[in-house]
Design an enzyme around this catalytic site. Structure first.
Site, PDB file in Angstrom:
ATOM      1  CB  CYS A   1      45.392 -29.658  41.172  1.00 44.10           C
ATOM      2  SG  CYS A   1      45.794 -28.414  39.621  1.00 44.10           S
TER       3      CYS A   1
ATOM      4  CG  ASP B   1      44.821 -21.868  45.046  1.00 48.44           C
ATOM      5  OD1 ASP B   1      45.102 -21.462  44.093  1.00 48.44           O
ATOM      6  OD2 ASP B   1      44.175 -23.245  45.199  1.00 48.44           O
TER       7      ASP B   1
ATOM      8  CG  HIS C   1      46.919 -24.722  43.547  1.00 50.04           C
ATOM      9  ND1 HIS C   1      45.470 -24.800  43.601  1.00 50.04           N
ATOM     10  CD2 HIS C   1      47.216 -25.780  42.768  1.00 50.04           C
ATOM     11  CE1 HIS C   1      45.089 -25.445  42.687  1.00 50.04           C
ATOM     12  NE2 HIS C   1      46.195 -26.236  42.229  1.00 50.04           N
TER      13      HIS C   1
END
Length: 283
Positions: free
Chosen positions: A169, A216, A250
Site C-alpha cells: 500500500c 481493489d 486491497h
C-alpha cells in the site's frame, strides 16, 4: 490470473434545563460520530485491515540513526537483505512483521523501518475526511534520508551486499519510488502501490514486480492498465512484471490469514511465492 507479463424527547424536555445541558454534549458527540461515519462511507478505507493477525514477531527493535526499525536475521549468515516498507498502519503492524519474518526465514536479513519517524500511524477508527491532512507529512516519495540511513546500516552493520525492497500500500508506492531512485536496490516488489505524481515514474532503474488485486477499489484496473502500457513504452532497460490476482481486494497479500478463507488462500500463497521468486531471481 491476469498478467501483463437512537430518542428520549418529551420526558427530558419536562425535566428542566440542567438535564438539557447534560445531554447537549452527548448530542454533539453523536453528531460528530455520524459525520465521521458518513465521511468514512463516502471514502472507504484505502487499506482495509482485513483479517488482522495476532502476531508477536521473532525479530527485535533497534535504533538506526534517527529512526527505529524492526530487524530479523535469517537462520544462517546471509549477505542479502530486504527493506520491508509499512502500510498506513505503521511499522508495528503485526501483519507486516509477519512478512518480514517470512522473508528472514527464506534467507534474507529483513528490516522494517519506522518511515513515519515516531509520528502516529493511521488508525482504523480515524476520520477518513482528514486522511489527506494526515498524509501531508508522510509522503512515500519523501523518504530518501531514511532510506539512506537504512542502506548504511545494512551495508555497514549487517554486511549486506545485495539489497531489495518489498512494500505494501503506502509502502508499495515507496517501493516503486525506490525503483526510480536507487539502482543499488537490486529488486523491488510493489504490492498494491503506484507512484502517480512523478514525470519519470515509468523509468525504473531496478527490476520491479507490481502485484494488484482485481477487486481493489483504491487502485482500479484502469490505473493498472495505464501503468502497464507506459512501462512497455518507457521502461526499456530493466525487467518488470505487472500481475493482477482475480477476485482479490486491497491488502490481500499481507493481511489475510491463510486459513481464514479457502477461496483466497491459493491466491495469497501464490502472491507470496511470486514475491520470493522475484527477489531470488534478481538478488
Amino acid at each position: 490470473m491476469i498478467i501483463f507479463h437512537h430518542s428520549r424527547n418529551s420526558e427530558l424536555n419536562r425535566k428542566g434545563s440542567k438535564y438539557t445541558l447534560f445531554f447537549r454534549p452527548a448530542l454533539s458527540e453523536l453528531l460528530t460520530r455520524l459525520t465521521i461515519k458518513m465521511a468514512n462511507e463516502a471514502k472507504p478505507c484505502p487499506c482495509d485491515l482485513g483479517d488482522r493477525m495476532e502476531y508477536r514477531g521473532v525479530g527485535q527493535e533497534v535504533q538506526i540513526e534517527h529512526i527505529k526499525a524492526y530487524v530479523v536475521q535469517p537462520p544462517s549468515h546471509s549477505d542479502k537483505a530486504v527493506i520491508v516498507i509499512q502500510d498506513i498502519y505503521g511499522w508495528q503492524l503485526p501483519n507486516t512483521r509477519y512478512m518480514a519474518d517470512m522473508l528472514a526465514s527464506n534467507g534474507y536479513i529483513a528490516v522494517c523501518p519506522d518511515f513515519y519517524m515516531g509520528k502516529e500511524p493511521w488508525s482504523p477508527s480515524g476520520d477518513w475526511s482528514t486522511f489527506q491532512q494526515w498524509l501531508e507529512d508522510k509522503k512515500p516519495t519523501n523518504i530518501n534520508k531514511e532510506v539512506d540511513a537504512v542502506l548504511r546500516f545494512l551495508k555497514g552493520q549487517c554486511g549486506a551486499q545485495r539489497i531489495g525492497a518489498v512494500g505494501f500500500c503506502w509502502g508499495g508506492v515507496a517501493t516503486h519510488y525506490l525503483a526510480l531512485q536507487y539502482p543499488e536496490v537490486r529488486a523491488g516488489v510493489s504490492v498494491y502501490g503506484i507512484v502517480k505524481e512523478r514525470e519519470d515514474r515509468y523509468e525504473l532503474k531496478s527490476p520491479t514486480l507490481f502485484i494488484f488485486g482485481e477487486k481493489d477499489e483504491i487502485i482500479p484496473l484502469d490505473q493498472v492498465s495505464v501503468l502497464e502500457k507506459n512501462l512497455k513504452e518507457k521502461c526499456t532497460t530493466v525487467d518488470y512484471q505487472v500481475k493482477i490476482f482475480p477476485g482479490q481486494t486491497h491488502g490481500f497479500v499481507h493481511r489475510k490469514k491463510e486459513d481464514i478463507n479457502s477461496a483466497d488462500q491459493p491466491k495469497i500463497q501464490e502472491a507470496r511465492a511470486d514475491m520470493l521468486n522475484w527477489l531470488n531471481k534478481y538478488m
